[in-house]
Structures are given as structure tokens and as C-alpha cells.
Write a protein that holds these residues in place. Sequence first.
Motif, short mmCIF file in Angstrom:
data_model
loop_
_atom_site.label_atom_id
_atom_site.label_comp_id
_atom_site.label_asym_id
_atom_site.label_seq_id
_atom_site.Cartn_x
_atom_site.Cartn_y
_atom_site.Cartn_z
N TRP A 183 -7.22 -2.31 9.69
CA TRP A 183 -7.39 -3.21 8.55
C TRP A 183 -6.08 -3.82 8.08
O TRP A 183 -6.09 -4.68 7.18
N VAL B 228 -5.68 -6.56 4.97
CA VAL B 228 -5.21 -6.09 3.67
C VAL B 228 -4.09 -6.99 3.15
O VAL B 228 -3.98 -7.24 1.94
N LEU C 34 -12.40 0.41 2.59
CA LEU C 34 -12.52 -0.08 3.96
C LEU C 34 -12.71 1.07 4.94
O LEU C 34 -11.89 1.99 4.98
N SER D 168 0.83 -1.20 0.00
CA SER D 168 0.00 0.00 0.00
C SER D 168 0.87 1.26 0.00
O SER D 168 2.02 1.23 0.42
N ALA E 297 -7.31 -2.48 -2.14
CA ALA E 297 -7.92 -1.92 -0.94
C ALA E 297 -7.62 -0.43 -0.86
O ALA E 297 -6.53 0.01 -1.22
N LEU F 19 -11.58 -2.91 -2.54
CA LEU F 19 -12.48 -2.74 -1.40
C LEU F 19 -12.16 -1.44 -0.68
O LEU F 19 -11.01 -1.21 -0.28
N GLN G 262 -7.87 1.90 2.30
CA GLN G 262 -8.13 2.00 3.74
C GLN G 262 -8.30 3.48 4.09
O GLN G 262 -7.36 4.25 4.01
N LEU H 26 -5.85 -9.76 1.52
CA LEU H 26 -6.42 -9.34 0.24
C LEU H 26 -5.35 -9.27 -0.84
O LEU H 26 -5.58 -9.68 -1.99
#
Length: 268
Positions: free
Chosen positions: A78, A82, A67, A38, A92, A65, A94, A85
Motif C-alpha cells: 500500500w 498511502v 488497509l 507513517s 491510513a 482507511l 496499513q 492519501l
Amino acid sequence: MSGEGFSGYNPGMNTLWTLLAAAAFAAGPAKTESVPSSRGVSFQTGDGLRIEADYLPARGGKPVLVLLHGVGASRREWDPFVGELAKKGFGALQVDARGHGGSGGPRSEAFRSEADWRALGADLDAALLWLKGRGVPEARVAFMGASIGANHALLAAARHPGTPFAVLLSPGLDYRGVRVEEAYRRFERPLFVAAAPEDAYAMGSCRTLAAGDGGKPRAARFVAGGSGHGAGLLSGEVNRPLVEELLRWLSERAASSRPPARRSSSVP
């Protein structure tokens, strides 16, 4: 078992291991699939607040997603999920809701009205707009939330009918004025809803929602299991079966939402 062949020096065996080691060195390290990480991003809401988030791009056409955490928490809750995922290729985003984590606005401890909590919905609308601005179509964005974040995830999915599904962890019929019954009755897309039996209010809310269908067919999956509240349902060995069931459900949704492969036509 005798120690023959292992206890003494064996020149032939030593030569064999030398050759194998040289071959391995020449081949280089074993290749492993690269899992993206991320990165921090920020964007503005329609009412001018800065929202901080972490973004993990999806792979292979999988959904992203969005979140949203619970009251007083942040996007950090999360992080373990994650990682799960990412292994499956899901993306994701977040989000730190306004007043939480690194996002702008008065701190959540100062929220005094139901309107303050309902305003968090604009943060999810802005998150979707940010993703669309980076080429992620609405059909590949789903909302997932924990506790009051679950309520907002359902409301956001209801506002954006192009999104394919939603995931609710420990939703409540009414968290600080954020109510979900009407949105649930109108929602026709797949839903994954989970709560722990020990979590009396969330579990009772789930039972009320499920009973309110009146026999109407609905693509909702209610799961009673695990331990904890909100994103806590995804942590620890006791919750491992729930995590695996959710990942399986997400993979099924991703497969069903993909456009059919284009067949090549042959000209006789």
C-alpha cells in the motif's frame, strides 16, 4: 531573435539580480505544506496475536482507511497509495494480517483450513479498536482491502455499522472460504468496487454482485478498468485514471460525512 542584452556584461542587470537574491535569502525558503509520514505501531487481537501496522494520522477531520493486503503480501504493497492519501489529508492504518509481514501467528504458507483465512477478520476488528482507543471515532474509520483483503474489508464494514463506507479492489465471491454475497446484500452504505477486465474471477464476481441487486437502489460504484489484481490496480500509468477516480470518490465521501458547520446565532 537578437542576442542583445544577453551576450555581454550588463552592470545594471547584475545589480538587479544581486538585490533579488538578497531579498530571497532574507525571506527564507518557500513554504510548503507539511505532509505527515507513517509510523510503526502494534496491537493485539482478541485471540492474543500481535499485529504490526503503519499508522498515518488523518488531517482536517478526514477518515482513516484501514488497509488490508492480499494473500502472501504485506502492508508494504500500500505504500505508493498511502502517499496519495497523505496529500489529500486522509489517514491510513496499513495492517500486516496474521501470518504475514511482521505480524504474529503461524506463517500464511502453513494455513490449511478456511477457518485460518476467516480468522483474518479479527485483525481488522483489532485495528478499529486500536484507532478508537486513540480518539478516532468509528464514523471516521473505513475499511479498504485488496483481493482476499477486499472480502475481509466488506465483512468488517458489515460488522461495524458505524463505519461510513468501504473500498474493495478485486473482490471475489469466495476467496479461500471468505465469502461476501450475503454481506453485500445487507450492506447499505457507499461502496467503491474495482476490478480489471483481464482479472476474470474478480471481474465475474463484481458482475454477479451488481446483478444481485434486483433493481434495489444501492450506493455502490463499480469500476471496470486498469490492469492488475488487488493493490496492483493502484500502480502504474495505466491505472492512473482509476487512482484519480478513487481519490475523487473518497473526497466526496469525506465531504458528505462531515457534520454541518455550526452557525453562529445573533441575538436581536
